[in-house]
Design an enzyme around this catalytic site. Sequence first.
Site, PDB file in Angstrom:
ATOM      1  N   VAL A  64       0.817  -1.223   0.000  1.00 47.76           N
ATOM      2  CA  VAL A  64       0.000   0.000   0.000  1.00 47.76           C
ATOM      3  C   VAL A  64       0.851   1.274   0.000  1.00 47.76           C
ATOM      4  O   VAL A  64       0.369   2.343  -0.363  1.00 47.76           O
ATOM      5  CB  VAL A  64      -0.994   0.054   1.190  1.00 47.76           C
ATOM      6  N   SER A 148      -7.187   4.184  15.375  1.00 47.66           N
ATOM      7  CA  SER A 148      -6.814   3.489  16.614  1.00 47.66           C
ATOM      8  C   SER A 148      -7.129   4.354  17.823  1.00 47.66           C
ATOM      9  O   SER A 148      -7.172   5.588  17.722  1.00 47.66           O
ATOM     10  CB  SER A 148      -5.308   3.213  16.604  1.00 47.66           C
ATOM     11  N   TYR A 161       4.173   5.685  15.372  1.00 47.53           N
ATOM     12  CA  TYR A 161       2.905   5.049  14.984  1.00 47.53           C
ATOM     13  C   TYR A 161       1.686   5.904  15.324  1.00 47.53           C
ATOM     14  O   TYR A 161       0.790   6.078  14.493  1.00 47.53           O
ATOM     15  CB  TYR A 161       2.828   3.697  15.685  1.00 47.53           C
ATOM     16  N   LYS A 165      -1.898   7.244  13.173  1.00 51.08           N
ATOM     17  CA  LYS A 165      -3.279   6.862  13.462  1.00 51.08           C
ATOM     18  C   LYS A 165      -4.151   8.105  13.671  1.00 51.08           C
ATOM     19  O   LYS A 165      -5.322   8.119  13.291  1.00 51.08           O
ATOM     20  CB  LYS A 165      -3.314   5.929  14.672  1.00 51.08           C
TER      21      LYS A 165
HETATM   22  P1  NAD Z   1      -1.966  -7.639  11.558  1.00 47.76           P
HETATM   23  O1  NAD Z   1      -0.487  -7.560  11.595  1.00 47.76           O
HETATM   24  O2  NAD Z   1      -2.643  -8.885  11.964  1.00 47.76           O
HETATM   25  O3  NAD Z   1      -2.498  -7.258  10.123  1.00 47.76           O
HETATM   26  C1  NAD Z   1      -1.940  -6.230   9.353  1.00 47.76           C
HETATM   27  C2  NAD Z   1      -2.286  -6.475   7.912  1.00 47.76           C
HETATM   28  O4  NAD Z   1      -1.726  -5.407   7.131  1.00 47.76           O
HETATM   29  C3  NAD Z   1      -1.690  -7.787   7.393  1.00 47.76           C
HETATM   30  O5  NAD Z   1      -2.639  -8.431   6.586  1.00 47.76           O
HETATM   31  C4  NAD Z   1      -0.489  -7.324   6.590  1.00 47.76           C
HETATM   32  O6  NAD Z   1      -0.142  -8.178   5.520  1.00 47.76           O
HETATM   33  C5  NAD Z   1      -0.995  -5.986   6.067  1.00 47.76           C
HETATM   34  N1  NAD Z   1       0.091  -5.104   5.658  1.00 47.76           N
HETATM   35  C6  NAD Z   1       1.168  -4.713   6.375  1.00 47.76           C
HETATM   36  N2  NAD Z   1       1.966  -3.919   5.629  1.00 47.76           N
HETATM   37  C7  NAD Z   1       1.356  -3.824   4.411  1.00 47.76           C
HETATM   38  C8  NAD Z   1       1.688  -3.158   3.216  1.00 47.76           C
HETATM   39  N3  NAD Z   1       2.795  -2.425   3.110  1.00 47.76           N
HETATM   40  N4  NAD Z   1       0.846  -3.266   2.158  1.00 47.76           N
HETATM   41  C9  NAD Z   1      -0.277  -4.007   2.245  1.00 47.76           C
HETATM   42  N5  NAD Z   1      -0.645  -4.667   3.353  1.00 47.76           N
HETATM   43  C10 NAD Z   1       0.178  -4.575   4.421  1.00 47.76           C
HETATM   44  O7  NAD Z   1      -2.475  -6.410  12.460  1.00 47.76           O
HETATM   45  P2  NAD Z   1      -3.929  -5.852  12.795  1.00 47.76           P
HETATM   46  O8  NAD Z   1      -3.980  -5.662  14.254  1.00 47.76           O
HETATM   47  O9  NAD Z   1      -4.997  -6.648  12.136  1.00 47.76           O
HETATM   48  O10 NAD Z   1      -3.824  -4.405  12.131  1.00 47.76           O
HETATM   49  C11 NAD Z   1      -4.747  -3.921  11.179  1.00 47.76           C
HETATM   50  C12 NAD Z   1      -4.956  -2.440  11.386  1.00 47.76           C
HETATM   51  O11 NAD Z   1      -5.563  -2.241  12.656  1.00 47.76           O
HETATM   52  C13 NAD Z   1      -3.676  -1.608  11.398  1.00 47.76           C
HETATM   53  O12 NAD Z   1      -3.877  -0.425  10.653  1.00 47.76           O
HETATM   54  C14 NAD Z   1      -3.479  -1.270  12.868  1.00 47.76           C
HETATM   55  O13 NAD Z   1      -2.808  -0.052  13.058  1.00 47.76           O
HETATM   56  C15 NAD Z   1      -4.915  -1.188  13.332  1.00 47.76           C
HETATM   57  N6  NAD Z   1      -5.071  -1.342  14.772  1.00 47.76           N
HETATM   58  C16 NAD Z   1      -4.734  -2.505  15.391  1.00 47.76           C
HETATM   59  C17 NAD Z   1      -4.890  -2.593  16.763  1.00 47.76           C
HETATM   60  C18 NAD Z   1      -4.533  -3.828  17.523  1.00 47.76           C
HETATM   61  O14 NAD Z   1      -4.475  -3.743  18.755  1.00 47.76           O
HETATM   62  N7  NAD Z   1      -4.314  -4.960  16.870  1.00 47.76           N
HETATM   63  C19 NAD Z   1      -5.409  -1.511  17.479  1.00 47.76           C
HETATM   64  C20 NAD Z   1      -5.734  -0.361  16.803  1.00 47.76           C
HETATM   65  C21 NAD Z   1      -5.583  -0.275  15.441  1.00 47.76           C
HETATM   66  C1  RM4 Z   2      -2.992   0.019  18.698  1.00 46.04           C
HETATM   67  C2  RM4 Z   2      -2.890   0.149  20.199  1.00 46.04           C
HETATM   68  C3  RM4 Z   2      -2.600  -1.207  20.744  1.00 46.04           C
HETATM   69  C4  RM4 Z   2      -1.381  -1.768  20.067  1.00 46.04           C
HETATM   70  C5  RM4 Z   2      -1.542  -1.762  18.575  1.00 46.04           C
HETATM   71  C6  RM4 Z   2      -0.306  -2.209  17.845  1.00 46.04           C
HETATM   72  O1  RM4 Z   2      -3.247   1.209  18.069  1.00 46.04           O
HETATM   73  O2  RM4 Z   2      -1.873   1.052  20.543  1.00 46.04           O
HETATM   74  O3  RM4 Z   2      -2.437  -1.155  22.142  1.00 46.04           O
HETATM   75  O4  RM4 Z   2      -1.179  -3.096  20.518  1.00 46.04           O
HETATM   76  O5  RM4 Z   2      -1.834  -0.480  18.139  1.00 46.04           O
END
Ligand code: NAD
Ligand code: RM4
Length: 258
Positions: A64, A148, A161, A165
């Site tokens: 992306v 987030s 990070y 967000k």
């Molecule tokens: P994850 O690591 O399980 O999934 C991330 C996904 O993004 C994977 O499918 C990966 O292949 C893809 N990805 C990474 N780099 C990429 C790139 N350059 N191009 C295309 N795809 C790419 O993590 P997740 O927790 O499912 O994260 C998804 C979203 O949720 C993120 O934007 C993250 O910031 C957000 N988020 C996660 C949390 C949490 O606690 N898990 C909290 C708040 C927000």
């Molecule tokens: C979220 C939040 C969570 C962290 C992930 C990676 O935005 O900060 O606590 O685990 O990101």
Amino acid sequence: MLLENKVVLVTGASRGIGRATAIEAARQGADVAINTFNDAEEAAAVLSAVEALGRRAIAVDGDVALPESAPAFVAAAVEAFGRVDVFVSNAGICPFHAFFDMPVETLRRTMEVNLHGAYFMVQAAANQMVRQGRDAEGRGGSIVAISSISALVGGEMQTHYTPTKAGVHSLMQSCAVALGRHGIRCNSVLPGTVATDINKDDLADPDKRRYMEGRIPLGRLGRPEDIAGVVAFLASDMASYMSGAALLVDGGALANFQ
Ligand code: NAD
Ligand code: RM4
């Protein structure tokens, strides 16, 4: 069915929240195009899960962070399914690292994947939605970005990070303004802490995990499915008067002051 016969695109949908969102969209009646990145086996599993729900799915590999990935993803979805009704910008990374010695490349990559990536993808999706025009009810499409809780609060190991967000939510606000005249709604979802690969190493520390769990009034970390349902709602016509909004989905963590 919240998304019956809609076409839903999700970035970063090979794992975690993106995967759960793609599968939930299919459960709600949508055909699904997923963007994945170097994750062929996981991508194939998501396609099978969608197809098992009786819906069609395609996967398009692409980073992306590269501007050219966005029009290529949207064009592939349009070729397969004819249109784009819903776009979910989800792909993201969080390589936990301290502030004082943050490697320049880690900072750049995090910004480029999380913020520039969301920008390019949302721009390509919006251009397609505008080309399609509004439906009989005046609806032009729905865009949901995964921001987030970190848009609202800081993290010692997340100084690269958390600004991305906050930026993703700000992007949704400006897009809500820029795209409202086309009937396109733009909103963000702010997950709390959801156990996925993104924080596997961070939460492998038992003290950190206990601390994070202890902050959450509902008593557990989030699951990807907890987020996917809220994304489906925002994507759907049930949310037809929501735009520029942010929905916090954190089990009560942010409210837990004392
Ligand atoms: P994850 O690591 O399980 O999934 C991330 C996904 O993004 C994977 O499918 C990966 O292949 C893809 N990805 C990474 N780099 C990429 C790139 N350059 N191009 C295309 N795809 C790419 O993590 P997740 O927790 O499912 O994260 C998804 C979203 O949720 C993120 O934007 C993250 O910031 C957000 N988020 C996660 C949390 C949490 O606690 N898990 C909290 C708040 C927000
Ligand atoms: C979220 C939040 C969570 C962290 C992930 C990676 O935005 O900060 O606590 O685990 O990101």
